[in-house]
Motif scaffolding. Structure first.
Motif, PDB file in Angstrom:
ATOM      1  N   ILE A 183       6.068 -17.178 -13.758  1.00 15.31           N
ATOM      2  CA  ILE A 183       6.383 -18.537 -13.304  1.00 15.31           C
ATOM      3  C   ILE A 183       7.887 -18.729 -13.111  1.00 15.31           C
ATOM      4  CG2 ILE A 183       6.350 -20.969 -14.003  1.00 15.31           C
ATOM      5  CD1 ILE A 183       3.665 -20.515 -15.248  1.00 15.31           C
ATOM      6  N   PHE A 184       8.683 -18.205 -14.044  1.00 12.59           N
ATOM      7  CA  PHE A 184      10.109 -18.553 -14.059  1.00 12.59           C
ATOM      8  C   PHE A 184      11.027 -17.464 -13.502  1.00 12.59           C
ATOM      9  CE2 PHE A 184       8.217 -21.259 -17.293  1.00 12.59           C
ATOM     10  CZ  PHE A 184       8.755 -22.489 -16.964  1.00 12.59           C
ATOM     11  N   VAL A 185      10.544 -16.253 -13.334  1.00 16.08           N
ATOM     12  CA  VAL A 185      11.428 -15.155 -12.910  1.00 16.08           C
ATOM     13  C   VAL A 185      11.065 -14.627 -11.528  1.00 16.08           C
ATOM     14  CG1 VAL A 185      12.289 -12.865 -13.493  1.00 16.08           C
ATOM     15  CG2 VAL A 185      11.818 -14.511 -15.315  1.00 16.08           C
ATOM     16  N   ILE A 186       9.777 -14.367 -11.306  1.00 22.32           N
ATOM     17  CA  ILE A 186       9.366 -13.776 -10.036  1.00 22.32           C
ATOM     18  C   ILE A 186       9.445 -14.840  -8.937  1.00 22.32           C
ATOM     19  CG2 ILE A 186       7.483 -12.642  -8.809  1.00 22.32           C
ATOM     20  CD1 ILE A 186       8.611 -10.960 -11.038  1.00 22.32           C
ATOM     21  N   ALA A 187      10.174 -14.506  -7.864  1.00 24.52           N
ATOM     22  CA  ALA A 187      10.351 -15.456  -6.771  1.00 24.52           C
ATOM     23  C   ALA A 187       9.255 -15.274  -5.720  1.00 24.52           C
ATOM     24  CB  ALA A 187      11.711 -15.255  -6.139  1.00 24.52           C
ATOM     25  N   ASP A 188       8.784 -16.388  -5.190  1.00 25.17           N
ATOM     26  CA  ASP A 188       7.817 -16.380  -4.111  1.00 25.17           C
ATOM     27  C   ASP A 188       8.402 -17.218  -2.978  1.00 25.17           C
ATOM     28  OD1 ASP A 188       5.571 -16.215  -2.556  1.00 25.17           O
ATOM     29  OD2 ASP A 188       4.562 -17.892  -3.557  1.00 25.17           O
ATOM     30  N   ASN A 189       8.655 -16.579  -1.834  1.00 29.82           N
ATOM     31  CA  ASN A 189       9.278 -17.273  -0.705  1.00 29.82           C
ATOM     32  C   ASN A 189      10.640 -17.863  -1.135  1.00 29.82           C
ATOM     33  OD1 ASN A 189       9.676 -18.315   1.795  1.00 29.82           O
ATOM     34  ND2 ASN A 189       8.259 -20.039   1.546  1.00 29.82           N
ATOM     35  N   THR A 190      11.462 -16.991  -1.660  1.00 30.91           N
ATOM     36  CA  THR A 190      12.861 -17.242  -2.050  1.00 30.91           C
ATOM     37  C   THR A 190      13.012 -18.110  -3.300  1.00 30.91           C
ATOM     38  OG1 THR A 190      13.219 -19.240  -0.746  1.00 30.91           O
ATOM     39  CG2 THR A 190      13.542 -17.141   0.382  1.00 30.91           C
ATOM     40  N   LYS A 191      11.975 -18.744  -3.777  1.00 35.47           N
ATOM     41  CA  LYS A 191      12.104 -19.568  -4.975  1.00 35.47           C
ATOM     42  C   LYS A 191      11.038 -19.196  -5.991  1.00 35.47           C
ATOM     43  CE  LYS A 191      14.153 -23.588  -2.757  1.00 35.47           C
ATOM     44  NZ  LYS A 191      13.903 -24.906  -2.188  1.00 35.47           N
ATOM     45  N   THR A 192      11.351 -19.433  -7.250  1.00 36.28           N
ATOM     46  CA  THR A 192      10.335 -19.171  -8.276  1.00 36.28           C
ATOM     47  C   THR A 192       9.266 -20.248  -8.205  1.00 36.28           C
ATOM     48  OG1 THR A 192      11.500 -20.469  -9.928  1.00 36.28           O
ATOM     49  CG2 THR A 192      12.054 -18.128  -9.808  1.00 36.28           C
ATOM     50  N   LEU A 239      -2.008  -5.875 -21.496  1.00 33.51           N
ATOM     51  CA  LEU A 239      -1.119  -6.978 -21.128  1.00 33.51           C
ATOM     52  C   LEU A 239       0.332  -6.510 -21.065  1.00 33.51           C
ATOM     53  CD1 LEU A 239      -2.677  -9.939 -23.115  1.00 33.51           C
ATOM     54  CD2 LEU A 239      -2.531  -9.710 -20.660  1.00 33.51           C
ATOM     55  N   TRP A 240       0.740  -5.682 -22.032  1.00 29.20           N
ATOM     56  CA  TRP A 240       2.110  -5.158 -21.979  1.00 29.20           C
ATOM     57  C   TRP A 240       2.301  -4.262 -20.762  1.00 29.20           C
ATOM     58  CZ3 TRP A 240       5.820  -7.547 -23.814  1.00 29.20           C
ATOM     59  CH2 TRP A 240       5.817  -8.133 -25.078  1.00 29.20           C
ATOM     60  N   LEU A 241       1.255  -3.506 -20.430  1.00 23.79           N
ATOM     61  CA  LEU A 241       1.319  -2.668 -19.220  1.00 23.79           C
ATOM     62  C   LEU A 241       1.454  -3.552 -17.978  1.00 23.79           C
ATOM     63  CD1 LEU A 241       1.042   0.283 -18.183  1.00 23.79           C
ATOM     64  CD2 LEU A 241      -1.376  -0.187 -17.884  1.00 23.79           C
ATOM     65  N   SER A 242       0.760  -4.690 -17.976  1.00 28.27           N
ATOM     66  CA  SER A 242       0.865  -5.628 -16.854  1.00 28.27           C
ATOM     67  C   SER A 242       2.284  -6.161 -16.724  1.00 28.27           C
ATOM     68  CB  SER A 242      -0.105  -6.797 -17.043  1.00 28.27           C
ATOM     69  OG  SER A 242      -1.398  -6.332 -17.265  1.00 28.27           O
ATOM     70  N   VAL A 243       2.904  -6.491 -17.864  1.00 28.31           N
ATOM     71  CA  VAL A 243       4.293  -6.962 -17.842  1.00 28.31           C
ATOM     72  C   VAL A 243       5.193  -5.887 -17.247  1.00 28.31           C
ATOM     73  CG1 VAL A 243       6.246  -7.624 -19.287  1.00 28.31           C
ATOM     74  CG2 VAL A 243       3.981  -8.515 -19.793  1.00 28.31           C
ATOM     75  N   LEU A 244       4.973  -4.649 -17.679  1.00 27.74           N
ATOM     76  CA  LEU A 244       5.789  -3.535 -17.180  1.00 27.74           C
ATOM     77  C   LEU A 244       5.607  -3.360 -15.672  1.00 27.74           C
ATOM     78  CD1 LEU A 244       7.620  -1.233 -18.324  1.00 27.74           C
ATOM     79  CD2 LEU A 244       5.598   0.212 -18.193  1.00 27.74           C
ATOM     80  N   ILE A 245       4.355  -3.375 -15.224  1.00 30.36           N
ATOM     81  CA  ILE A 245       4.080  -3.188 -13.795  1.00 30.36           C
ATOM     82  C   ILE A 245       4.672  -4.335 -12.983  1.00 30.36           C
ATOM     83  CG2 ILE A 245       2.228  -3.136 -12.086  1.00 30.36           C
ATOM     84  CD1 ILE A 245       0.557  -1.593 -14.121  1.00 30.36           C
ATOM     85  N   LEU A 246       4.560  -5.553 -13.505  1.00 34.15           N
ATOM     86  CA  LEU A 246       5.121  -6.716 -12.803  1.00 34.15           C
ATOM     87  C   LEU A 246       6.634  -6.557 -12.621  1.00 34.15           C
ATOM     88  CD1 LEU A 246       4.186  -9.576 -11.786  1.00 34.15           C
ATOM     89  CD2 LEU A 246       5.102 -10.448 -13.913  1.00 34.15           C
ATOM     90  N   LEU A 247       7.305  -6.125 -13.678  1.00 35.02           N
ATOM     91  CA  LEU A 247       8.764  -5.969 -13.597  1.00 35.02           C
ATOM     92  C   LEU A 247       9.143  -4.813 -12.668  1.00 35.02           C
ATOM     93  CD1 LEU A 247       9.836  -6.580 -17.298  1.00 35.02           C
ATOM     94  CD2 LEU A 247      10.052  -8.116 -15.355  1.00 35.02           C
ATOM     95  N   VAL A 248       8.395  -3.718 -12.744  1.00 31.04           N
ATOM     96  CA  VAL A 248       8.737  -2.547 -11.926  1.00 31.04           C
ATOM     97  C   VAL A 248       8.500  -2.834 -10.447  1.00 31.04           C
ATOM     98  CG1 VAL A 248       8.014  -0.195 -11.394  1.00 31.04           C
ATOM     99  CG2 VAL A 248       8.401  -0.855 -13.746  1.00 31.04           C
ATOM    100  N   THR A 249       7.387  -3.501 -10.130  1.00 29.39           N
ATOM    101  CA  THR A 249       7.088  -3.766  -8.723  1.00 29.39           C
ATOM    102  C   THR A 249       8.035  -4.799  -8.115  1.00 29.39           C
ATOM    103  OG1 THR A 249       5.416  -5.318  -9.476  1.00 29.39           O
ATOM    104  CG2 THR A 249       4.658  -3.146  -8.817  1.00 29.39           C
ATOM    105  N   HIS A 250       8.686  -5.609  -8.958  1.00 28.41           N
ATOM    106  CA  HIS A 250       9.637  -6.591  -8.455  1.00 28.41           C
ATOM    107  C   HIS A 250      11.068  -6.203  -8.827  1.00 28.41           C
ATOM    108  CE1 HIS A 250       5.871  -8.797  -8.301  1.00 28.41           C
ATOM    109  NE2 HIS A 250       6.421  -9.615  -7.442  1.00 28.41           N
ATOM    110  N   ALA A 251      11.269  -4.926  -9.078  1.00 28.20           N
ATOM    111  CA  ALA A 251      12.569  -4.486  -9.597  1.00 28.20           C
ATOM    112  C   ALA A 251      13.711  -4.804  -8.636  1.00 28.20           C
ATOM    113  CB  ALA A 251      12.529  -2.988  -9.881  1.00 28.20           C
ATOM    114  N   SER A 252      13.511  -4.529  -7.346  1.00 25.12           N
ATOM    115  CA  SER A 252      14.605  -4.710  -6.393  1.00 25.12           C
ATOM    116  C   SER A 252      15.007  -6.178  -6.255  1.00 25.12           C
ATOM    117  CB  SER A 252      14.220  -4.124  -5.032  1.00 25.12           C
ATOM    118  OG  SER A 252      12.976  -4.632  -4.645  1.00 25.12           O
ATOM    119  N   GLU A 253      14.019  -7.054  -6.140  1.00 25.60           N
ATOM    120  CA  GLU A 253      14.363  -8.474  -5.993  1.00 25.60           C
ATOM    121  C   GLU A 253      14.898  -9.073  -7.288  1.00 25.60           C
ATOM    122  OE1 GLU A 253       9.933  -9.449  -5.182  1.00 25.60           O
ATOM    123  OE2 GLU A 253      10.766 -11.248  -6.075  1.00 25.60           O
TER     124      GLU A 253
END
Lengths: 190, 59
Positions: free
Chosen positions: A103-112, B34-48
């Motif tokens: 909710i607070f970190v991952i951005a969707d369409n430039t905004k979280t 769930l911890w694996l999900s957190v890891l995958i979420l962070l890795v897949t969004h690493a660049s942004e």
């Protein structure tokens, strides 16, 4: 001062022995006769360990591991290994971390998502099915907006589809070049 | 996917996770999943995420 009296020493030993007996059972006493020694020897003969309590795969008293894909690892060993894995913070902690990051970190369409929620609640953005470049401050409606809402709310009839199924709505460019001089519905009615 | 199917599928998934979480082995499975999900979420969004923390535009 000096050494304690022998009676006091005996009292202390007796107390210690009573304590250990009450907590760990009676002290081990060696076999008194040869027959007892033989019986004890046969009883404590080394062999494969019994499985305490048994399990679905290995019932009570089973000694040989069942034929599975993994050799040399008994199901009870695997089970006890999994059960010994620590789970600090229980399930709630990783779940909260996951939700907070999403909710607070991952951005969707430039905004979280939290930022989009605030923009929409404060009236600075709108939720739309077709966010275009003309409406930059518009967040795309997710499945809740498209499928879920449409399934519960009555859908107004699509006039364009009723008049002509093959009709393609004009884009801004075509409107600028050749604006239609009449409406299509009027043409069909006449 | 209709709204009804959407709700039912998510409800079934949540129900399955709750049932698993009540089991002592399933509890551990979900915990580490769930911890694996957190890891995958962070890795897949690493660049942004990197760009966001550096104050740059999303790549």
């Amino acid at each position: 001062m000096g050494q304690a009296a022998p009676t006091q020493k005996m009292d202390a030993l007796e107390t210690l022995q009573r304590y250990s007996e009450s907590h760990a059972g009676p002290a081990h006493q060696g076999p008194t006769t040869e027959a007892e020694a033989k019986a004890q020897q046969t009883k404590e003969a080394p062999g494969p360990a019994k499985i305490p309590g048994g399990s679905i795969l290995a019932p009570e008293g089973a000694t040989e591991p069942p034929e599975l894909g993994v050799k040399n690892i008994h199901p009870e060993q695997a089970r006890s290994f999994v059960l010994r894995l620590p789970t600090p913070g229980s399930i709630i902690f990783p779940l909260l971390v996951l939700v907070v990051i999403w909710i607070f970190v991952i951005a969707d369409n430039t905004k979280t998502r939290a930022a989009w929620l605030w923009e929409v609640l404060s009236g600075n953005a709108t939720v739309s099915n077709n966010p275009t470049a003309a409406t930059p401050n518009t967040v795309a409606g997710g499945v809740a907006d498209t499928a879920l809402l449409n399934s519960f709310t009555p859908k107004p009839p699509n006039v364009t589809e009723l008049v002509d199924p093959t009709f393609v709505p004009p884009t801004m460019a075509t409107v600028k070049v050749a604006p239609p001089p009449f409406s299509i519905a009027a043409t069909r009615d006449s | 996917m209709s709204g009804f199917a959407f709700i039912v599928k998510w409800a079934m998934l949540v129900l399955l996770l709750i049932v698993l979480a009540k089991n002592e082995i399933g509890n551990r499975l979900i915990y580490y999943f769930l911890w694996l999900s957190v890891l995958i979420l962070l890795v897949t969004h690493a660049s942004e995420l990197t760009a966001a923390f550096q104050g740059k535009e999303t790549p």
